[in-house]
Design an enzyme around this catalytic site. Structure first.
Site, PDB file in Angstrom:
ATOM      1  N   ASN A  80       0.831  -1.207   0.000  1.00 36.74           N
ATOM      2  CA  ASN A  80       0.000   0.000   0.000  1.00 36.74           C
ATOM      3  C   ASN A  80       0.865   1.257   0.000  1.00 36.74           C
ATOM      4  OD1 ASN A  80      -2.095  -1.812   0.210  1.00 36.74           O
ATOM      5  ND2 ASN A  80      -2.338  -1.546   2.425  1.00 36.74           N
TER       6      ASN A  80
ATOM      7  N   HIS B 199       5.941  -0.505  -2.730  1.00 39.55           N
ATOM      8  CA  HIS B 199       5.415   0.188  -3.920  1.00 39.55           C
ATOM      9  C   HIS B 199       5.465   1.697  -3.773  1.00 39.55           C
ATOM     10  CE1 HIS B 199       2.967  -3.605  -5.203  1.00 39.55           C
ATOM     11  NE2 HIS B 199       4.239  -3.706  -5.462  1.00 39.55           N
TER      12      HIS B 199
ATOM     13  N   LEU C  93     -10.582 -11.105   2.831  1.00 41.01           N
ATOM     14  CA  LEU C  93     -12.054 -11.129   2.821  1.00 41.01           C
ATOM     15  C   LEU C  93     -12.574 -12.361   2.098  1.00 41.01           C
ATOM     16  CD1 LEU C  93     -14.355  -9.328   3.807  1.00 41.01           C
ATOM     17  CD2 LEU C  93     -14.468  -8.314   1.532  1.00 41.01           C
TER      18      LEU C  93
HETATM   19  N1  APR Z   1     -10.547  -7.248   4.890  1.00 35.85           N
HETATM   20  C1  APR Z   1      -9.660  -8.136   4.347  1.00 35.85           C
HETATM   21  N2  APR Z   1      -9.441  -8.251   3.011  1.00 35.85           N
HETATM   22  C2  APR Z   1     -10.153  -7.430   2.207  1.00 35.85           C
HETATM   23  C3  APR Z   1     -11.081  -6.488   2.692  1.00 35.85           C
HETATM   24  C4  APR Z   1     -11.268  -6.414   4.095  1.00 35.85           C
HETATM   25  N3  APR Z   1     -12.136  -5.552   4.657  1.00 35.85           N
HETATM   26  N4  APR Z   1     -11.637  -5.838   1.627  1.00 35.85           N
HETATM   27  C5  APR Z   1     -11.062  -6.356   0.520  1.00 35.85           C
HETATM   28  N5  APR Z   1     -10.175  -7.323   0.862  1.00 35.85           N
HETATM   29  C6  APR Z   1      -9.337  -8.136  -0.022  1.00 35.85           C
HETATM   30  C7  APR Z   1      -9.978  -8.468  -1.353  1.00 35.85           C
HETATM   31  O1  APR Z   1     -10.715  -9.673  -1.247  1.00 35.85           O
HETATM   32  C8  APR Z   1      -8.751  -8.637  -2.249  1.00 35.85           C
HETATM   33  O2  APR Z   1      -8.310  -9.982  -2.267  1.00 35.85           O
HETATM   34  O3  APR Z   1      -8.199  -7.367  -0.318  1.00 35.85           O
HETATM   35  C9  APR Z   1      -7.678  -7.775  -1.582  1.00 35.85           C
HETATM   36  C10 APR Z   1      -7.337  -6.530  -2.375  1.00 35.85           C
HETATM   37  O4  APR Z   1      -6.801  -6.944  -3.595  1.00 35.85           O
HETATM   38  P1  APR Z   1      -6.356  -5.849  -4.678  1.00 35.85           P
HETATM   39  O5  APR Z   1      -7.462  -4.860  -4.857  1.00 35.85           O
HETATM   40  O6  APR Z   1      -5.826  -6.602  -5.859  1.00 35.85           O
HETATM   41  O7  APR Z   1      -5.166  -5.048  -3.982  1.00 35.85           O
HETATM   42  P2  APR Z   1      -3.687  -5.559  -3.763  1.00 35.85           P
HETATM   43  O8  APR Z   1      -3.634  -7.046  -3.651  1.00 35.85           O
HETATM   44  O9  APR Z   1      -3.112  -4.754  -2.670  1.00 35.85           O
HETATM   45  O10 APR Z   1      -2.989  -5.132  -5.151  1.00 35.85           O
HETATM   46  C11 APR Z   1      -1.594  -5.323  -5.231  1.00 35.85           C
HETATM   47  O11 APR Z   1      -1.579  -4.186  -7.360  1.00 35.85           O
HETATM   48  O12 APR Z   1      -2.636  -2.464  -8.405  1.00 35.85           O
HETATM   49  C12 APR Z   1      -1.418  -2.869  -7.881  1.00 35.85           C
HETATM   50  O13 APR Z   1       0.340  -1.643  -6.922  1.00 35.85           O
HETATM   51  C13 APR Z   1      -1.005  -1.965  -6.757  1.00 35.85           C
HETATM   52  O14 APR Z   1      -0.208  -2.515  -4.550  1.00 35.85           O
HETATM   53  C14 APR Z   1      -1.184  -2.829  -5.528  1.00 35.85           C
HETATM   54  C15 APR Z   1      -0.991  -4.231  -6.067  1.00 35.85           C
END
Ligand code: APR
Length: 233
Positions: A91, A108, A202
């Protein structure tokens, strides 16, 4: 051997309940923008105003949100855990810092940092950056970009992170879809090096099958529970 070295990886899901959009959910952060238009070096060269507009909006939003119980529980663990601990976050928000985490690395980059392409200095940046921002180090205008790692760029502190992942006894992934490498590959490295692995998300992620244990539910509930278990075991 008891657990003494811990690596925790967080993604957008740990900040979701603070009100920050995730990337690949139904209301995905990229909504209205294609990743290629706002999150690549090519996008910045092609349309710097749009890229600045996207990150200025996300930086402004930061001022309206607070850490949630998941950030606070991780900060408690950072303070109370006697062994090695590294929190690796994908994040770019500052909620882990604001909750009190210290043993933290932003692979990142960070919304609250700027990077001057003229002098290569990096510095804190709180407000609107915009296209004509002046570098606080060399005073050059129009060469300051968000200190964010864009697609196609190398994440920060990879050697330190990979060493910690190889050395850890416990690898915990919280709130990430497992869609983006190299972060998505850390769990396999941890397993290969004999660590126990836990996923808190989640819903099951792309890499759930790689974890010894998966806990599905909101981070603000599950992370405090897990930290309490660990600290009272
Ligand atoms: N509690 C726990 N998990 C959650 C919640 C919650 N309240 N809300 C959403 N999630 C989960 C979703 O199910 C999903 O699997 O968080 C995850 C978020 O996934 P992404 O949106 O893909 O985000 P992330 O995995 O951090 O993306 C990685 O991709 O876009 C690039 O650089 C950006 O750092 C980012 C990287």
């Amino acid at each position: 051997m008891g657990i003494c070295n811990i690596v925790i990886l967080t993604g957008a899901g740990v900040s979701a309940e603070s009100g920050l959009a995730t990337f690949r959910g139904p209301d995905g952060l990229w909504e209205g923008h294609r990743v290629e238009d706002v999150c690549t070096p090519e996008a910045y060269l092609r349309d710097p105003a749009l890229v600045h507009q996207f990150y200025d909006a996300r930086r402004r939003k930061l001022g309206t949100v607070q850490p949630n119980p998941a950030h606070e529980a991780l900060a408690r663990l950072d303070i109370e855990w006697p062994g090695e601990l590294l929190l690796v976050t994908q994040n770019v928000d500052d909620l882990h810092e604001r909750a009190g985490s210290k043993r933290l690395v932003h692979m990142h980059g960070e919304l609250v940092k700027g990077w001057c392409l003229a002098c290569d200095e990096r510095f804190e940046w709180a407000g609107v950056m915009g296209q004509a921002a002046r570098c606080p180090a060399c005073a050059t205008e129009g060469q300051v970009r968000p200190d964010i790692v864009w697609f196609g760029e190398m994440p920060y502190e990879m050697e330190r992170i990979e060493e910690a992942v190889r050395q850890c006894d416990l690898f915990v992934s919280i709130g990430t879809s497992g869609a983006v490498y190299p972060a998505a590959g850390f769990v396999q490295t941890a397993r290969d090096c004999g660590a126990t692995t836990l996923e808190v998300n989640l819903e099951p992620s792309l890499g759930s099958y790689l974890f010894d244990e998966s806990r599905t539910g909101p981070a603000s509930v599950l992370v405090p529970q897990w930290v309490e278990e660990l600290l009272t075991a």
